[in-house]
Scaffold this motif. Structure first.
Motif, PDB file in Angstrom:
ATOM      1  N   GLN A 211       0.883  -1.188  -0.013  1.00 45.85           N
ATOM      2  CA  GLN A 211       0.009   0.028  -0.096  1.00 45.85           C
ATOM      3  C   GLN A 211       0.856   1.367  -0.017  1.00 45.85           C
ATOM      4  O   GLN A 211       2.200   1.142   0.138  1.00 45.85           O
ATOM      5  CB  GLN A 211      -0.905   0.183   1.349  1.00 45.85           C
ATOM      6  N   MET A 212       0.173   2.382  -0.098  1.00 46.23           N
ATOM      7  CA  MET A 212       0.914   3.810   0.027  1.00 46.23           C
ATOM      8  C   MET A 212       1.348   3.968   1.465  1.00 46.23           C
ATOM      9  O   MET A 212       0.803   4.648   2.309  1.00 46.23           O
ATOM     10  CB  MET A 212      -0.229   4.856  -0.290  1.00 46.23           C
ATOM     11  N   LEU A 213       2.504   3.372   1.724  1.00 50.12           N
ATOM     12  CA  LEU A 213       3.145   3.418   2.955  1.00 50.12           C
ATOM     13  C   LEU A 213       4.697   3.842   3.021  1.00 50.12           C
ATOM     14  O   LEU A 213       5.256   2.810   2.293  1.00 50.12           O
ATOM     15  CB  LEU A 213       2.835   2.210   3.969  1.00 50.12           C
TER      16      LEU A 213
ATOM     17  N   ALA B 138      -8.164  17.611   4.296  1.00 47.68           N
ATOM     18  CA  ALA B 138      -7.863  18.795   3.251  1.00 47.68           C
ATOM     19  C   ALA B 138      -8.966  18.709   2.184  1.00 47.68           C
ATOM     20  O   ALA B 138      -9.389  19.822   1.765  1.00 47.68           O
ATOM     21  CB  ALA B 138      -6.539  18.399   2.652  1.00 47.68           C
ATOM     22  N   ASN B 139      -9.423  17.453   1.570  1.00 51.09           N
ATOM     23  CA  ASN B 139     -10.422  17.397   0.669  1.00 51.09           C
ATOM     24  C   ASN B 139     -11.886  17.888   1.091  1.00 51.09           C
ATOM     25  O   ASN B 139     -12.602  18.653   0.663  1.00 51.09           O
ATOM     26  CB  ASN B 139     -10.802  15.891   0.082  1.00 51.09           C
ATOM     27  N   LEU B 140     -12.046  17.712   2.613  1.00 49.51           N
ATOM     28  CA  LEU B 140     -13.287  18.235   3.041  1.00 49.51           C
ATOM     29  C   LEU B 140     -13.425  19.509   2.882  1.00 49.51           C
ATOM     30  O   LEU B 140     -14.444  20.153   2.679  1.00 49.51           O
ATOM     31  CB  LEU B 140     -13.398  17.790   4.679  1.00 49.51           C
TER      32      LEU B 140
ATOM     33  N   ALA C 104     -11.945   8.208  -8.099  1.00 51.45           N
ATOM     34  CA  ALA C 104     -11.409   9.171  -7.229  1.00 51.45           C
ATOM     35  C   ALA C 104     -11.264   8.377  -5.842  1.00 51.45           C
ATOM     36  O   ALA C 104     -12.170   7.597  -5.732  1.00 51.45           O
ATOM     37  CB  ALA C 104     -12.491  10.321  -7.456  1.00 51.45           C
ATOM     38  N   HIS C 105     -10.841   8.982  -5.024  1.00 47.69           N
ATOM     39  CA  HIS C 105     -10.605   8.232  -3.927  1.00 47.69           C
ATOM     40  C   HIS C 105     -12.209   8.314  -3.050  1.00 47.69           C
ATOM     41  O   HIS C 105     -13.211   9.368  -3.351  1.00 47.69           O
ATOM     42  CB  HIS C 105      -9.855   9.064  -2.861  1.00 47.69           C
ATOM     43  N   TYR C 106     -12.487   7.346  -2.360  1.00 48.90           N
ATOM     44  CA  TYR C 106     -13.852   7.187  -1.788  1.00 48.90           C
ATOM     45  C   TYR C 106     -14.378   8.364  -0.961  1.00 48.90           C
ATOM     46  O   TYR C 106     -15.391   8.663  -0.707  1.00 48.90           O
ATOM     47  CB  TYR C 106     -14.082   5.748  -1.145  1.00 48.90           C
TER      48      TYR C 106
ATOM     49  N   ILE D  86      -4.857  13.885  -9.185  1.00 49.87           N
ATOM     50  CA  ILE D  86      -3.664  13.816  -9.791  1.00 49.87           C
ATOM     51  C   ILE D  86      -2.871  12.422  -9.025  1.00 49.87           C
ATOM     52  O   ILE D  86      -2.429  12.849  -8.142  1.00 49.87           O
ATOM     53  CB  ILE D  86      -2.912  15.106  -9.778  1.00 49.87           C
ATOM     54  N   GLY D  87      -2.986  11.502  -9.540  1.00 46.68           N
ATOM     55  CA  GLY D  87      -2.638  10.170  -8.785  1.00 46.68           C
ATOM     56  C   GLY D  87      -3.836   9.663  -8.060  1.00 46.68           C
ATOM     57  O   GLY D  87      -3.936   9.633  -7.019  1.00 46.68           O
ATOM     58  N   THR D  88      -4.408   8.698  -8.903  1.00 44.19           N
ATOM     59  CA  THR D  88      -5.431   7.667  -8.117  1.00 44.19           C
ATOM     60  C   THR D  88      -4.944   6.706  -7.125  1.00 44.19           C
ATOM     61  O   THR D  88      -3.859   6.245  -7.434  1.00 44.19           O
ATOM     62  CB  THR D  88      -6.210   7.203  -9.060  1.00 44.19           C
ATOM     63  N   THR D  89      -5.588   6.386  -6.214  1.00 47.49           N
ATOM     64  CA  THR D  89      -5.303   5.639  -5.059  1.00 47.49           C
ATOM     65  C   THR D  89      -5.114   4.408  -5.650  1.00 47.49           C
ATOM     66  O   THR D  89      -3.829   3.809  -5.194  1.00 47.49           O
ATOM     67  CB  THR D  89      -6.220   5.703  -4.049  1.00 47.49           C
ATOM     68  N   ALA D  90      -5.691   3.622  -6.768  1.00 45.93           N
ATOM     69  CA  ALA D  90      -5.464   2.498  -6.839  1.00 45.93           C
ATOM     70  C   ALA D  90      -4.431   2.119  -7.845  1.00 45.93           C
ATOM     71  O   ALA D  90      -3.557   1.259  -7.862  1.00 45.93           O
ATOM     72  CB  ALA D  90      -6.924   2.048  -7.605  1.00 45.93           C
TER      73      ALA D  90
ATOM     74  N   ALA E 105      -8.074  19.992  -7.436  1.00 45.15           N
ATOM     75  CA  ALA E 105      -7.164  19.123  -7.692  1.00 45.15           C
ATOM     76  C   ALA E 105      -6.712  18.128  -6.583  1.00 45.15           C
ATOM     77  O   ALA E 105      -6.348  18.892  -5.712  1.00 45.15           O
ATOM     78  CB  ALA E 105      -5.731  19.740  -8.204  1.00 45.15           C
ATOM     79  N   ASP E 106      -7.107  16.805  -6.562  1.00 42.42           N
ATOM     80  CA  ASP E 106      -7.054  15.965  -5.480  1.00 42.42           C
ATOM     81  C   ASP E 106      -5.630  15.600  -5.907  1.00 42.42           C
ATOM     82  O   ASP E 106      -5.569  14.544  -6.748  1.00 42.42           O
ATOM     83  CB  ASP E 106      -8.125  15.056  -5.182  1.00 42.42           C
ATOM     84  N   ALA E 107      -4.466  16.175  -5.397  1.00 42.65           N
ATOM     85  CA  ALA E 107      -3.039  15.742  -5.663  1.00 42.65           C
ATOM     86  C   ALA E 107      -2.565  15.279  -4.348  1.00 42.65           C
ATOM     87  O   ALA E 107      -1.413  15.359  -4.232  1.00 42.65           O
ATOM     88  CB  ALA E 107      -2.342  16.858  -6.278  1.00 42.65           C
ATOM     89  N   ALA E 108      -3.404  14.691  -3.579  1.00 46.41           N
ATOM     90  CA  ALA E 108      -2.813  13.893  -2.142  1.00 46.41           C
ATOM     91  C   ALA E 108      -1.928  13.123  -2.389  1.00 46.41           C
ATOM     92  O   ALA E 108      -0.760  13.086  -1.788  1.00 46.41           O
ATOM     93  CB  ALA E 108      -4.039  13.310  -1.727  1.00 46.41           C
ATOM     94  N   TYR E 109      -1.806  12.050  -3.456  1.00 45.44           N
ATOM     95  CA  TYR E 109      -0.730  11.423  -3.666  1.00 45.44           C
ATOM     96  C   TYR E 109       0.155  11.585  -4.732  1.00 45.44           C
ATOM     97  O   TYR E 109       1.283  11.626  -4.484  1.00 45.44           O
ATOM     98  CB  TYR E 109      -1.387   9.760  -4.332  1.00 45.44           C
TER      99      TYR E 109
ATOM    100  N   PRO F  82       1.787  15.834   2.476  1.00 48.05           N
ATOM    101  CA  PRO F  82       3.033  15.445   2.955  1.00 48.05           C
ATOM    102  C   PRO F  82       3.267  14.138   3.729  1.00 48.05           C
ATOM    103  O   PRO F  82       4.372  13.564   3.644  1.00 48.05           O
ATOM    104  CB  PRO F  82       3.391  16.555   3.946  1.00 48.05           C
ATOM    105  N   HIS F  83       2.174  13.448   4.274  1.00 48.82           N
ATOM    106  CA  HIS F  83       2.309  12.225   4.920  1.00 48.82           C
ATOM    107  C   HIS F  83       2.158  10.929   3.882  1.00 48.82           C
ATOM    108  O   HIS F  83       2.242   9.961   4.198  1.00 48.82           O
ATOM    109  CB  HIS F  83       1.224  11.991   6.083  1.00 48.82           C
ATOM    110  N   LYS F  84       1.890  11.360   2.552  1.00 51.79           N
ATOM    111  CA  LYS F  84       2.201  10.426   1.441  1.00 51.79           C
ATOM    112  C   LYS F  84       3.365  10.323   0.884  1.00 51.79           C
ATOM    113  O   LYS F  84       4.496   9.476   1.461  1.00 51.79           O
ATOM    114  CB  LYS F  84       1.051  10.466   0.552  1.00 51.79           C
TER     115      LYS F  84
HETATM  116  C1  PLP Z   1      -5.946  10.536  -4.088  1.00 46.35           C
HETATM  117  C2  PLP Z   1      -6.142  10.440  -2.475  1.00 46.35           C
HETATM  118  N1  PLP Z   1      -7.234  11.403  -2.185  1.00 46.35           N
HETATM  119  C3  PLP Z   1      -7.477  11.353  -0.786  1.00 46.35           C
HETATM  120  C4  PLP Z   1      -7.104  10.210   0.035  1.00 46.35           C
HETATM  121  C5  PLP Z   1      -7.358  10.384   1.786  1.00 46.35           C
HETATM  122  O1  PLP Z   1      -6.261  10.604   2.159  1.00 46.35           O
HETATM  123  P1  PLP Z   1      -6.232  10.509   3.831  1.00 46.35           P
HETATM  124  O2  PLP Z   1      -5.996   8.853   3.718  1.00 46.35           O
HETATM  125  O3  PLP Z   1      -4.687  11.019   4.083  1.00 46.35           O
HETATM  126  O4  PLP Z   1      -7.108  10.718   4.625  1.00 46.35           O
HETATM  127  C6  PLP Z   1      -5.993   9.387  -0.447  1.00 46.35           C
HETATM  128  C7  PLP Z   1      -5.696   8.383   0.480  1.00 46.35           C
HETATM  129  O5  PLP Z   1      -5.082   7.306   0.137  1.00 46.35           O
HETATM  130  C8  PLP Z   1      -5.750   9.445  -1.941  1.00 46.35           C
HETATM  131  O6  PLP Z   1      -5.255   8.617  -2.522  1.00 46.35           O
END
Ligand code: PLP
Length: 453
Positions: A62-64, A125-127, A148-150, A195-199, A222-226, A257-259
């Motif tokens: 996983q993303m760790l 952050a997305n919230l 998109a992330h759930y 910008i970078g889907t979780t899967a 832009a959900d660029a979390a990843y 930053p925690h990813k």
């Molecule tokens: C694209 C994306 N958005 C949002 C999230 C949710 O982030 P978090 O787990 O830090 O709450 C993730 C988590 O994997 C993600 O990949």
């Protein structure tokens, strides 16, 4: 696992912090008896051994990603003060560090005049981003892709914002034609580009989304979390590069930053292009703000108490590894990409496996070849378990079979989704370990596929 040298530095540095408060009268703090403390911590260490080895290159699931040593130490150092970045009164130094660190992140996207802060993670952050979007476009739909992330669906539910999903193309990206058709029908307030889907680490076609915004006037988040940090990488495929180069044109950005930013958990970041959105956060608080007339971080964030230690860790990390193209931090991201490409090439050339598409970032998805999708799904789980017994940890994902469209060959498509294997190669060390990872994966696949025959 432990870098003893960095641990050794810690007590010296902690003394430096202590010296800053030496003028205060001595007092007896609540120190437990040392033998009891050691016993309890020993028990804690025992309990913590029940974990996958996330820090090791053979953890490729996983993303760790382990925090950088400097982030761990700076966090621990700040914990002796335990500042609260809710308000300047609670975290004077760390609030300033947060502003500086966030400025550097925003700088990756060319932003200098913006509003932004750290928060608990990508969800928080997305919230905030969707909360602002909902207030600026009341009653209008939020659109995000099926991949998109759930969290977006959940957040829209929490905020009671109407939403719809947009189908994905065969590479897991938001389908630009479907989006164009949908926005023509109107009533769209915000489009979330991942910008970078979780899967699969797929990058939504941001340039096309931005072109549609010009015509229809919706907001772009832009959900660029990843994937946000890959704006610094030099080795992206053309389409991903085009999207990452234009993140700064979004109305809001989330990056974690925690990813990929080498931080301990509890460090997300939200940025707004228009600092005026700060007015939406306005609230009256008779008790928290008394030491400064400046806008506090607590006045521009939904969360109240937040760890100043997270800001100290991020600030220290960025001071050591500035967010620069061509710098050491960027090279680390590129090594993960190289590892992902190397694994993908090995899988693609091997008759035992079927790949979906080339990784856009550093995530590879693949499955064993079988007579049918359902058989491949069962085998994927078995290979996952066989690899774990060899200390190689990959992940399992459930993905639409159209991601394999071009490569399924004679495999019977008897299910809508394929349970596949997924490997997130996000540590720079992964590249040096790719031969070992491949050997273990190959042995595990042989064991399972032979047992089938
Ligand atoms: C694209 C994306 N958005 C949002 C999230 C949710 O982030 P978090 O787990 O830090 O709450 C993730 C988590 O994997 C993600 O990949």
């Amino acid at each position: 696992m432990l870098d003893r040298e960095t641990l050794g530095v810690f007590s010296e540095i902690a003394r430096k912090l202590d010296d800053g408060f030496a003028r205060l009268p001595a007092f007896q703090n609540q120190s437990p008896e040392m033998a009891r403390l050691a016993e309890v911590l020993g028990a804690t260490a025992e309990r913590l051994r029940d974990n996958y080895p996330y820090f090791h290159p053979l953890y490729a699931g996983q993303m760790l990603k382990p925090p950088h040593p400097v982030a761990r130490l700076a966090y621990a150092l700040a914990m002796w003060i335990n500042p609260n970045n809710h308000a300047l009164d609670g975290g004077r130094a760390t609030s300033a560090m947060e502003k500086e660190a966030v400025e550097e992140i925003a700088g990756m996207y060319g932003w200098t005049n913006f509003l932004g802060h750290l928060c608990g993670g990508g969800t928080m952050a997305n919230l905030e981003a969707l909360w602002v979007a909902g207030q600026l476009r009341p009653g209008k739909k939020i659109l995000f892709s099926e991949q998109a992330h759930y969290t977006h669906q959940r957040i829209s539910g929490v905020l009671q914002l109407p939403f719809e999903t947009v189908p994905c193309d065969a590479r897991g990206r938001m389908d630009a034609n479907s989006l164009a058709t949908r926005v023509e029908r109107g009533d769209v307030g915000t489009v979330v580009a991942t910008i970078g889907t979780t899967a699969t680490g797929s990058v939504d076609p941001l340039p096309e989304v931005l072109a549609l915004r010009d015509k229809h006037g919706f907001r772009v988040h832009a959900d660029a979390a990843y994937g946000g940090y890959f704006a610094l990488a030099d080795d992206l495929q053309e389409e991903a590069e085009r999207a990452l180069a234009r993140i700064g044109e979004a109305d809001s950005i989330v990056i974690d930053p925690h990813k990929h930013g080498l931080q301990p958990y509890g460090c997300g970041c939200v940025l707004f292009r228009d600092p005026e959105v700060g007015r939406l956060y306005k609230h009256d608080s008779p008790y928290t703000y008394f030491s400064s007339a400046e806008l506090h971080l607590g006045e521009i964030s939904l969360e109240c108490s937040r760890p100043g230690a997270a800001a100290a860790a991020l600030w220290a990390t960025q001071r050591l590894l500035p967010l620069k193209k061509g710098g050491e931090f960027a090279r680390g991201l590129e090594r993960g990409r190289k590892a992902a490409r190397a694994l993908f090439e090995k899988l693609r050339a091997d008759a035992r496996f079927v790949t979906a598409f080339a990784p856009e970032l550093d995530i590879v998805v693949f499955a064993p070849k079988a007579a049918s999708v359902s058989e491949a799904s069962v085998l994927s789980r078995k290979i996952f378990e066989a690899a774990a017994k060899r200390d190689l940890h990959v992940a399992v994902a459930e993905l639409p079979i159209h991601f394999w469209e071009a490569n399924l060959g004679a495999m019977k498509g008897d299910r809508e989704t394929l349970t596949c294997l997924r490997s997130v190669l996000m540590k720079p060390e992964h590249f040096d370990w790719i031969a070992r990872i491949w050997d273990l994966l190959s042995l595990s696949a042989d064991e399972i596929l032979r047992a089938r025959n």
